[in-house]
Design a protein around this motif. Structure first.
Motif, PDB file in Angstrom:
ATOM      1  N   HIS A 167       0.852  -1.185   0.000  1.00  0.00           N
ATOM      2  CA  HIS A 167       0.000   0.000   0.000  1.00  0.00           C
ATOM      3  C   HIS A 167       0.889   1.237   0.000  1.00  0.00           C
ATOM      4  CE1 HIS A 167      -2.876   2.868   2.252  1.00  0.00           C
ATOM      5  NE2 HIS A 167      -3.019   3.004   0.951  1.00  0.00           N
ATOM      6  N   ASP A 224       1.005   5.348  -0.087  1.00  0.00           N
ATOM      7  CA  ASP A 224       0.233   6.571   0.153  1.00  0.00           C
ATOM      8  C   ASP A 224       1.109   7.527   0.948  1.00  0.00           C
ATOM      9  OD1 ASP A 224      -1.804   8.516   0.967  1.00  0.00           O
ATOM     10  OD2 ASP A 224      -3.269   6.940   0.515  1.00  0.00           O
ATOM     11  N   VAL A 248      -5.915   1.578   5.979  1.00  0.00           N
ATOM     12  CA  VAL A 248      -5.877   0.442   5.058  1.00  0.00           C
ATOM     13  C   VAL A 248      -5.140  -0.736   5.694  1.00  0.00           C
ATOM     14  CG1 VAL A 248      -5.014  -0.370   2.821  1.00  0.00           C
ATOM     15  CG2 VAL A 248      -6.201   1.821   2.981  1.00  0.00           C
ATOM     16  N   GLN A 249      -4.103  -0.463   6.456  1.00  0.00           N
ATOM     17  CA  GLN A 249      -3.385  -1.538   7.161  1.00  0.00           C
ATOM     18  C   GLN A 249      -4.330  -2.278   8.100  1.00  0.00           C
ATOM     19  OE1 GLN A 249      -0.291  -2.477   6.544  1.00  0.00           O
ATOM     20  NE2 GLN A 249      -0.106  -3.997   8.145  1.00  0.00           N
ATOM     21  N   GLY A 295      -0.042  -6.520   4.955  1.00  0.00           N
ATOM     22  CA  GLY A 295       0.173  -5.248   4.283  1.00  0.00           C
ATOM     23  C   GLY A 295       1.575  -4.725   4.535  1.00  0.00           C
ATOM     24  N   LEU A 330      -1.736  -1.333  -3.885  1.00  0.00           N
ATOM     25  CA  LEU A 330      -2.711  -0.257  -3.751  1.00  0.00           C
ATOM     26  C   LEU A 330      -1.930   1.040  -3.876  1.00  0.00           C
ATOM     27  CD1 LEU A 330      -4.656  -1.590  -0.632  1.00  0.00           C
ATOM     28  CD2 LEU A 330      -5.248  -1.874  -3.054  1.00  0.00           C
TER      29      LEU A 330
END
Length: 145
Positions: free
Chosen positions: A18, A20, A29-30, A40, A62
């Motif tokens: 991921h 970001d 998100v994690q 993740g 992601l």
């Protein structure tokens, strides 16, 4: 892992990168990935993402589209142009800017799917499982949210 996530992930946890620049987005998100039994790995920049992708294997990436320095679009361009096995890793665009691009435009940029922000758990997990199971051949996109 829930039965729905095991079924969609072919019975195994997924390894998800991921990317970001927002620490809160990374944390949220994690938490979602962990709740569904997936592993993740977080990266806070495009350069850091490319470093991970050059040395590690991921089922799905992601990718935040708008980041300072190297945008998510630039990361995907470099990834797809690379010679390593990571070049074919499914990449899902994460963006709050869903009105300025149509789904086909994300496909043309090299993304396999996209999820709009704010992220809905059901849309995110559906997109991850579609990408990990190869249900997005030819980078065919559908809007999820």
């Amino acid at each position: 892992m829930t039965s729905a996530s095991a079924e969609c992930a072919n019975g195994r946890p997924l390894r998800v990168l991921h990317v970001d620049d927002d620490p809160m987005n990374l944390r949220v998100v994690q938490e979602i990935l962990t709740a569904f039994g997936h592993a993740g790995v977080m990266a806070c920049s495009g350069q850091e993402a490319l470093e991970h992708l050059s040395t590690e294997v991921f089922d799905v990436v992601l990718m935040d589209v708008h980041m300072p320095g190297m945008t998510g679009i630039e990361v995907v361009e470099r990834l797809r142009a690379s010679l390593g096995p990571a070049r074919n890793t499914p990449v899902i665009a994460l963006t709050a800017d869903v009105l300025s691009r149509r789904p086909q435009e994300y496909a043309a940029l090299g993304f396999d799917d996209f999820v709009s922000k704010p992220i809905l758990v059901s849309g995110l997990m559906a997109s991850i499982h579609r990408a990990a199971s190869g249900v997005t051949p030819g980078r065919r996109l559908s809007r999820v949210g």
